[in-house]
Design a protein around this motif. Structure first.
Motif, short mmCIF file in Angstrom:
data_model
loop_
_atom_site.label_atom_id
_atom_site.label_comp_id
_atom_site.label_asym_id
_atom_site.label_seq_id
_atom_site.Cartn_x
_atom_site.Cartn_y
_atom_site.Cartn_z
N ILE A 50 0.83 -1.21 0.00
CA ILE A 50 0.00 0.00 0.00
C ILE A 50 0.86 1.25 0.00
O ILE A 50 0.61 2.22 -0.73
CB ILE A 50 -0.94 -0.02 1.21
CG1 ILE A 50 -1.95 -1.17 1.08
CG2 ILE A 50 -1.68 1.30 1.35
CD1 ILE A 50 -2.78 -1.41 2.32
N PHE A 51 1.92 1.24 0.83
CA PHE A 51 2.82 2.39 0.91
C PHE A 51 3.48 2.66 -0.44
O PHE A 51 3.54 3.81 -0.90
CB PHE A 51 3.88 2.15 1.97
CG PHE A 51 4.89 3.25 2.10
CD1 PHE A 51 4.58 4.41 2.77
CD2 PHE A 51 6.16 3.12 1.54
CE1 PHE A 51 5.50 5.43 2.89
CE2 PHE A 51 7.09 4.13 1.65
CZ PHE A 51 6.76 5.30 2.33
N ASN A 52 3.97 1.60 -1.09
CA ASN A 52 4.64 1.77 -2.38
C ASN A 52 3.68 2.30 -3.44
O ASN A 52 4.06 3.13 -4.28
CB ASN A 52 5.24 0.44 -2.83
CG ASN A 52 6.48 0.07 -2.06
OD1 ASN A 52 7.20 0.93 -1.59
ND2 ASN A 52 6.71 -1.22 -1.88
N GLY A 57 2.27 6.86 -6.75
CA GLY A 57 1.24 7.78 -7.24
C GLY A 57 1.60 9.23 -6.95
O GLY A 57 1.43 10.11 -7.81
N LEU A 58 2.10 9.50 -5.74
CA LEU A 58 2.50 10.86 -5.39
C LEU A 58 3.65 11.35 -6.25
O LEU A 58 3.65 12.48 -6.74
CB LEU A 58 2.90 10.92 -3.91
CG LEU A 58 3.45 12.27 -3.41
CD1 LEU A 58 2.41 13.37 -3.59
CD2 LEU A 58 3.87 12.15 -1.95
N ARG A 61 2.38 12.24 -9.62
CA ARG A 61 1.62 13.50 -9.59
C ARG A 61 2.55 14.71 -9.53
O ARG A 61 2.35 15.70 -10.24
CB ARG A 61 0.68 13.51 -8.39
CG ARG A 61 -0.11 14.81 -8.24
CD ARG A 61 -1.17 14.71 -7.17
NE ARG A 61 -1.82 15.99 -6.95
CZ ARG A 61 -2.77 16.49 -7.73
NH1 ARG A 61 -3.19 15.80 -8.78
NH2 ARG A 61 -3.31 17.66 -7.46
N LEU A 62 3.56 14.63 -8.67
CA LEU A 62 4.52 15.73 -8.56
C LEU A 62 5.24 15.96 -9.88
O LEU A 62 5.49 17.09 -10.30
CB LEU A 62 5.53 15.45 -7.45
CG LEU A 62 4.97 15.46 -6.02
CD1 LEU A 62 6.01 14.96 -5.04
CD2 LEU A 62 4.50 16.86 -5.63
N LYS A 63 5.59 14.87 -10.56
CA LYS A 63 6.26 14.97 -11.85
C LYS A 63 5.35 15.62 -12.89
O LYS A 63 5.77 16.46 -13.68
CB LYS A 63 6.70 13.58 -12.33
CG LYS A 63 7.43 13.58 -13.66
CD LYS A 63 7.85 12.17 -14.03
CE LYS A 63 8.58 12.15 -15.37
NZ LYS A 63 8.99 10.76 -15.75
#
Length: 204
Positions: A50-52, A57-58, A61-63
């Motif tokens: 779940i963490f990975n 995903g984050l 999104r930042l990219k």
């Protein structure tokens, strides 16, 4: 689901069967009940997956939006982690600012640079690094080749090993500030070692 503009968009339901995806891309069986596995090992694996997924995903999104991440780690303990790349416990991207506070790093290993932490810029405060090992920078390795800044305050860096920079390795053109730190008993193991405790190719 409603978008930011109020348009109602169709919801697509994807049937994944009884399989879930591990961080390494392989599949493992996912029982419907209970959702929380009974064994500690299975719970750790589920939480890691779940963490990975969240981190991936984050990062995407930042990219996509062109933002640089600011990552905070506080009151954490990293022990016995192994990376086949850089950053045995934590690997900060070149664009990210990493701020670490009151954390411990013990016995972490990186095949690449930064036995415990590989980072481009940020701060490390009130933390300890013991028994970590990497190629360059047994405890901390700087990844930036330009004038990035790292401030290390009230930290203990001891008993770490690397080919060069047994404790801390700072890249060319890098600005590093150490204040109130104890950096001792680290070992550079190269045949022509550079910096048992600290290797500075940048500015201090």
């Amino acid at each position: 689901a409603a978008s930011l503009y109020g348009k109602i968009e169709p919801v697509r339901v994807v049937n994944c069967g009884c399989a879930d995806l591990r961080a390494d891309g392989t599949l493992y069986k996912l029982n419907k009940l209970p959702f929380v596995p009974a064994s500690r090992e299975a719970r750790m694996e589920r939480c890691g997956s779940i963490f990975n997924i969240q981190v991936t995903g984050l990062a995407q999104r930042l990219k996509t939006i062109g933002a640089n991440a600011v990552i905070g780690i506080s009151g954490c303990s990293f022990t016995g982690n192994i990376s086949t790349q850089t950053g045995g416990a934590v690997n900060g991207a070149a664009e990210a600012t990493l701020n670490i506070t009151n954390s411990t790093f013990t016995g972490n290993i990186a095949t690449g640079n930064g036995g415990a932490v590989s980072m481009a810029k940020g701060t490390v405060t009130g933390s300890s690094f013991t028994g970590n090992s990497g190629a360059q920078g047994g405890a901390i390795n700087s990844t930036a080749s330009s004038a990035a800044n790292l401030v290390v305050t009230n930290c203990t860096v001891s008993g770490n090993t690397a080919k060069n920079g047994g404790g801390i390795n700072a890249a060319t053109g890098y600005n590093i500030t150490l204040d109130g730190c104890t950096v001792t008993g680290n070992d550079a193991t190269n045949s022509d070692p550079q910096g048992d405790n600290i290797r500075l190719a940048g500015n201090a």
